[in-house]
Design a protein around this motif. Structure first.
Motif, PDB file in Angstrom:
ATOM      1  N   ASP A 178       8.650  41.371  37.706  1.00 16.07           N
ATOM      2  CA  ASP A 178       8.564  42.651  38.415  1.00 16.07           C
ATOM      3  C   ASP A 178       8.648  43.817  37.431  1.00 16.07           C
ATOM      4  O   ASP A 178       9.511  44.699  37.543  1.00 16.07           O
ATOM      5  CB  ASP A 178       9.626  42.766  39.516  1.00 16.07           C
ATOM      6  CG  ASP A 178       9.288  41.899  40.734  1.00 16.07           C
ATOM      7  OD1 ASP A 178       8.225  41.244  40.729  1.00 16.07           O
ATOM      8  OD2 ASP A 178      10.086  41.901  41.686  1.00 16.07           O
ATOM      9  N   HIS A 294      11.255  34.428  37.375  1.00 11.33           N
ATOM     10  CA  HIS A 294      11.632  35.609  38.164  1.00 11.33           C
ATOM     11  C   HIS A 294      12.683  35.302  39.240  1.00 11.33           C
ATOM     12  O   HIS A 294      13.695  35.977  39.346  1.00 11.33           O
ATOM     13  CB  HIS A 294      10.391  36.220  38.807  1.00 11.33           C
ATOM     14  CG  HIS A 294      10.684  37.453  39.586  1.00 11.33           C
ATOM     15  ND1 HIS A 294      11.278  38.564  39.017  1.00 11.33           N
ATOM     16  CD2 HIS A 294      10.491  37.761  40.895  1.00 11.33           C
ATOM     17  CE1 HIS A 294      11.430  39.501  39.941  1.00 11.33           C
ATOM     18  NE2 HIS A 294      10.974  39.047  41.090  1.00 11.33           N
ATOM     19  N   HIS A 329      14.803  39.684  40.316  1.00 11.08           N
ATOM     20  CA  HIS A 329      14.417  39.660  41.734  1.00 11.08           C
ATOM     21  C   HIS A 329      15.470  40.187  42.709  1.00 11.08           C
ATOM     22  O   HIS A 329      15.119  40.777  43.715  1.00 11.08           O
ATOM     23  CB  HIS A 329      13.994  38.250  42.141  1.00 11.08           C
ATOM     24  CG  HIS A 329      13.349  38.160  43.488  1.00 11.08           C
ATOM     25  ND1 HIS A 329      12.217  38.872  43.814  1.00 11.08           N
ATOM     26  CD2 HIS A 329      13.689  37.458  44.616  1.00 11.08           C
ATOM     27  CE1 HIS A 329      11.870  38.602  45.070  1.00 11.08           C
ATOM     28  NE2 HIS A 329      12.749  37.746  45.577  1.00 11.08           N
TER      29      HIS A 329
HETATM   30 FE   LIG Z   1      10.938  40.312  42.828  1.00 10.69          FE
END
Ligand SMILES: [Fe+2]
Length: 409
Positions: A178, A294, A329
């Motif tokens: 991200d 992630h 995350h």
């Molecule tokens: Fe995420």
């Protein structure tokens, strides 16, 4: 009446123009920008560099030489780059068409300082300096960031800059996914590159994708155009699932954002990565093994739990005694050494962290030995022979958490 309408149209026209001009801060030019070094499979003898121009530049090169007190115009080795063109469009924002140039610098000497610049005879970047690692097991540190994701210019920039000032000799920087919020949106990548600026061209970068780096099951087209990451993972997961060596460390990224966050248990992305991970760990000769992905194996957030991830990957990590798993995350911090299967003989240390300003609560979960929320953080991880030191710092540089792992304890 007519003049009012004219005024309104004129005003709207100016607003539109202003919007387009503002959107164009991310437009490429013939001058190289977004210069970034990526870690390769064997960084002691190679490095990868990628940069961007507009489409008037169809072929470009890298000039490389050993670092000295001055630049020697005749000492450069020239590496030709590969060029790909990408079109990026996002609702309401001006379309961006870029040429991305990439190059793997090979035949480097371990423990050597180099300088390089990218471009053409008409337009060069500045010279960047970096150092390849030696091949021994001497001490080194690297930086780990949880999700940058939002407000990259306004609120994330200070985190990467503080982290770099804290550990300017860091071996590489690792991102647990991200990196931005909307996959494919070039204006967000503009902010990400603005935040790190020359740091990306100086310190090798390593990233695993998150769910926000995917859009409708498709990896952000920027990813493999603007990063040149190892491609030694399963076919189809190049640049997202791979392994690299750094001194006595094996660092592995696997892609937990692929195929709807690996929810399809019979899917290729999950099955191929399991088999690949097992085989890489089976033949590993490095003393330390760190995995990044992630999705957290264990969540700080009360309402989240990635059971499938643990079901499929935890037995592999435990079988091969992986030391540390670095994830993102959940937009909070949590870490703990734990297992779903006591008796397997090994417990992995799992960490979740966040570097950007998007924040969630951290729950009160039994797996966490330490947790926290509503803090932008960066981590300095130091490997010194058979000891690993982990320190987490707040954006303003205060120590937030630390632990040590020791081999043969
Ligand atoms: Fe995420």
């Amino acid at each position: 009446m007519m003049s009012c309408l004219r005024c309104f149209l004129l005003f709207s026209f100016f607003l539109l123009q202003a919007g387009l001009v503002l959107a164009q801060v991310n437009a490429p030019s013939p001058v190289p920008d977004r210069v970034i070094l990526n870690l390769t499979e064997e960084p002691s003898t190679s490095a990868a560099v990628t940069w961007r121009t507009d489409t008037t530049v169809n072929s470009a090169i890298v000039e490389l030489q050993k670092a000295g007190p001055i630049v020697d115009n005749k000492a450069s080795v020239v590496f030709p780059a590969e060029t790909v063109t990408r079109n990026y469009s996002w609702y309401g924002e001006a379309e961006v068409v870029s040429n991305h140039h990439s190059c793997r610098l090979t035949g480097l000497e371990p423990g050597q300082k180099y300088i390089y610049r990218v471009g053409t005879d008409k337009s060069w970047s500045e010279w960047f300096q970096f150092q390849t690692p030696s091949e021994d097991a001497s001490r080194f540190s690297f930086l780990y960031f949880g999700d940058p994701q939002t407000d990259l210019k306004s609120r994330w920039a200070r985190v990467i800059r503080q982290a770099f000032m804290h550990s300017p000799d860091c071996a590489f920087m690792l991102y647990a996914g991200d990196l931005i919020n909307r996959a494919g949106r070039d204006s967000e990548w503009h902010e990400w590159f603005l935040a790190g600026s020359f740091i990306y061209g100086t310190v090798p970068q390593l990233m695993t994708p998150g769910n926000h780096d995917y859009n409708d099951l498709i990896l952000d087209p920027h990813w493999n155009a603007q990063f040149t990451l190892p491609t030694n993972g399963p076919k189809g997961l190049e640049g997202t699932c791979y392994a690299a060596n750094y001194k006595n460390l094996k660092i592995i990224s696997f892609d937990s954002a692929a195929d709807s966050e690996l929810e399809n248990e019979d899917g290729y992305a999950l099955q191929a990565q399991k088999a690949w991970l097992d085989s890489v760990l089976q033949t590993n000769t490095k003393e330390w093994v760190i995995v990044t992905t992630h999705l957290p194996f264990y969540s700080p957030k009360e309402s989240r739990d990635n059971k499938l991830l643990r079901k499929h990957f935890q037995p592999i990590l435990e079988k091969h005694k992986v030391d540390l798993v670095l994830t993102g995350h959940d937009h909070s911090y949590g870490r703990g050494r734990t297992t779903d299967s006591p008796g397997n003989g090994h417990e992995v240390m799992y960490v979740v962290s966040v570097s950007g300003p998007k924040m969630y609560e951290a729950g009160d979960k039994a797996w966490m030995e330490y947790s926290g929320a509503f803090k932008q953080l960066y981590q300095v991880i130091t490997i010194d022979g058979n000891e690993l030191g982990f320190q987490s710092f707040t954006a303003d540089g205060d120590l937030f958490d630390e632990f040590k792992l020791k081999k043969n304890e």
